[in-house]
Design a protein around this motif. Structure first.
Motif, PDB file in Angstrom:
ATOM      1  N   ARG A 179       0.785  -1.223   0.000  1.00 45.43           N
ATOM      2  CA  ARG A 179       0.000   0.000   0.000  1.00 45.43           C
ATOM      3  C   ARG A 179       0.821   1.281   0.000  1.00 45.43           C
ATOM      4  N   GLY A 180       2.135   1.129   0.101  1.00 42.77           N
ATOM      5  CA  GLY A 180       2.991   2.319   0.095  1.00 42.77           C
ATOM      6  C   GLY A 180       3.036   2.981   1.453  1.00 42.77           C
ATOM      7  N   PRO A 181       3.391   4.278   1.478  1.00 42.78           N
ATOM      8  CA  PRO A 181       3.493   4.970   2.758  1.00 42.78           C
ATOM      9  C   PRO A 181       2.133   5.045   3.456  1.00 42.78           C
ATOM     10  N   LEU A 182       2.117   4.715   4.738  1.00 44.33           N
ATOM     11  CA  LEU A 182       0.903   4.786   5.536  1.00 44.33           C
ATOM     12  C   LEU A 182       1.143   5.743   6.694  1.00 44.33           C
ATOM     13  N   VAL A 183       0.204   6.627   6.887  1.00 48.01           N
ATOM     14  CA  VAL A 183       0.358   7.657   7.903  1.00 48.01           C
ATOM     15  C   VAL A 183      -0.769   7.549   8.918  1.00 48.01           C
ATOM     16  N   THR A 184      -0.420   7.422  10.184  1.00 51.59           N
ATOM     17  CA  THR A 184      -1.441   7.540  11.230  1.00 51.59           C
ATOM     18  C   THR A 184      -1.551   9.009  11.570  1.00 51.59           C
ATOM     19  N   ALA A 185      -2.750   9.524  11.472  1.00 44.85           N
ATOM     20  CA  ALA A 185      -2.945  10.957  11.670  1.00 44.85           C
ATOM     21  C   ALA A 185      -4.021  11.213  12.706  1.00 44.85           C
ATOM     22  N   ILE A 186      -3.901  12.348  13.356  1.00 44.95           N
ATOM     23  CA  ILE A 186      -4.983  12.825  14.217  1.00 44.95           C
ATOM     24  C   ILE A 186      -5.348  14.225  13.764  1.00 44.95           C
TER      25      ILE A 186
END
Ligand code: GTP
Ligand code: MG
Length: 360
Positions: free
Chosen positions: A257-264
């Motif tokens: 899936r490539g780069p994965l970012v956990t964000a808030i």
């Protein structure tokens, strides 16, 4: 907003005209007279760069603010039980949800209380994430849970966590952990914390203290209640409508899936399809997933989500800004990269000079 000039924007953001013009140039905007009107897009882009949310400056007055869950970080001395506490809390989160989805390890999770209230916990290594975000001015944490082992008492990193929280102006809720142990002495911990200047509730202050055991689960409900009470006192609210301002909690690369970012999200709403600039990287949001792995179209304030679609890998603490087009996303990320590179070169040449000075 019509017809704002660089001069006015400088006044509103508290920056110099010159620095704003430099930013405009670095993102490829035409820099005319400081009295020429600029578009809202450019104004936003530029002001985001100097750390001011223009949307807020000119339109948050009328915006509808809604209550949001608190974002809590767990901090404390080595081995005092931070990971155990998060694991125990996470279990209460999963059990309460009973969702069919696979719980993902996102560096954050949400505990939903029977009352309908919820708490977002960051479970990235406390100090690192906290300081990384603080260094970038992104105070995503609302409350610090300070874990102190009842058998060990206040230790160097307990004090460090206390001073981090104080500097960031983030309130603390104390969790005295390992109360199941024969050698546990919670009273001693209270006295120690009090003498270190933490205004405990028992002593007439406003810092709540809860006795827990991460091992047996005793007191976890009390801790959750204490956090919600603290949140209530803070009257946490966020703008839900409009473009999102968000932060990276964690970033990794998935082979498929490539780069994965956990964000808030701090305010506003992120949605699938938007172009975003994250630190010096950019991307277009291809998918958003919640902490249970369910796909969703939108992400509102204080709820951790995983975002797919970045072109590169950003860093924890990076800010996420929504921009209007791919072109702008590229420009802004390029501008930021240039700035980073410049900073790096300046530091290098300074170090070289220092070495030369030493050798000479
Ligand atoms: P670092 O990440 O290394 O800083 O440690 P930590 O703060 O995450 O502590 P961790 O959760 O790894 O716990 C350290 C040890 O204490 C482990 O052996 C845990 O099993 C134990 N422990 C944690 N909480 C409790 C508790 O409530 N009671 C007892 N008896 N042991 C606990
Ligand atoms: Mg740990």
């Amino acid at each position: 907003f019509e017809g704002m000039t660089v001069v006015e924007l400088a006044k509103r953001t508290g920056s110099s005209v010159r620095s704003l013009q430099e930013i405009m140039a670095s993102v490829g905007e035409k820099v005319g007279s400081e009295f020429d009107p600029i578009t809202i897009d450019v104004a936003e882009l530029v002001s985001t760069e100097v750390g001011v949310n223009v949307k807020r400056l000119h339109s948050e007055e009328g915006a509808i603010l809604k209550p949001r869950p608190p974002v809590v970080t767990v901090m404390g001395h080595v081995d005092h039980g931070k990971t155990s506490l998060l694991d125990a809390l996470r279990k209460t989160a999963v059990a309460a949800k009973e969702a069919g989805g696979i719980t993902q390890h996102l560096g954050a999770f949400v505990v939903s209380m029977p009352s309908g209230a919820s708490i977002t916990f960051l479970d990235t290594p406390g100090h690192a994430a906290f300081t990384a975000m603080r260094a970038r001015g992104a105070a995503v944490t609302d409350i610090v849970t300070l874990v102190v082992a009842a058998d060990d008492g206040v230790m160097p990193q307990t004090l460090e966590a206390m001073s981090h929280a104080k500097e960031a102006n983030v309130p603390v809720v104390v969790a005295i952990n390992k109360c199941d142990k024969p050698g546990a002495d919670p009273e001693r911990v209270r006295i120690q914390l009090g003498s270190e200047g933490l205004p405990l509730e028992d002593l007439g202050g406003d810092v709540q203290v809860v006795e827990i055991s991460a091992l047996t689960g005793t007191g976890l409900d009390k801790l959750e209640e204490a956090l919600l009470l603290q949140a209530e006192l803070m009257d946490l609210k966020a703008r839900v409508d409009g473009p999102a301002q968000a932060y990276v909690v964690e970033a990794r690369v998935d082979r498929g899936r490539g780069p994965l970012v956990t964000a808030i999200v701090k305010s506003g709403t992120l949605s699938v399809g938007q172009y975003i600039v994250v630190g010096a990287e950019w991307g277009r949001i291809r998918a958003i997933r919640d902490t249970l792995g369910r796909a969703t179209e939108l992400a509102g304030p204080a709820i951790p989500v995983e975002i797919e679609g970045m072109k590169g890998l950003p860093m924890a603490g990076d800010d996420i800004t929504v921009v209007g087009s791919e072109e702008r996303a590229r420009m802004l990320s390029q501008g930021r990269r240039k700035k980073l590179e410049q900073g790096r070169l300046e530091r290098m040449s300074q170090e070289n000079q220092e070495i030369c000075a030493e050798e000479g």
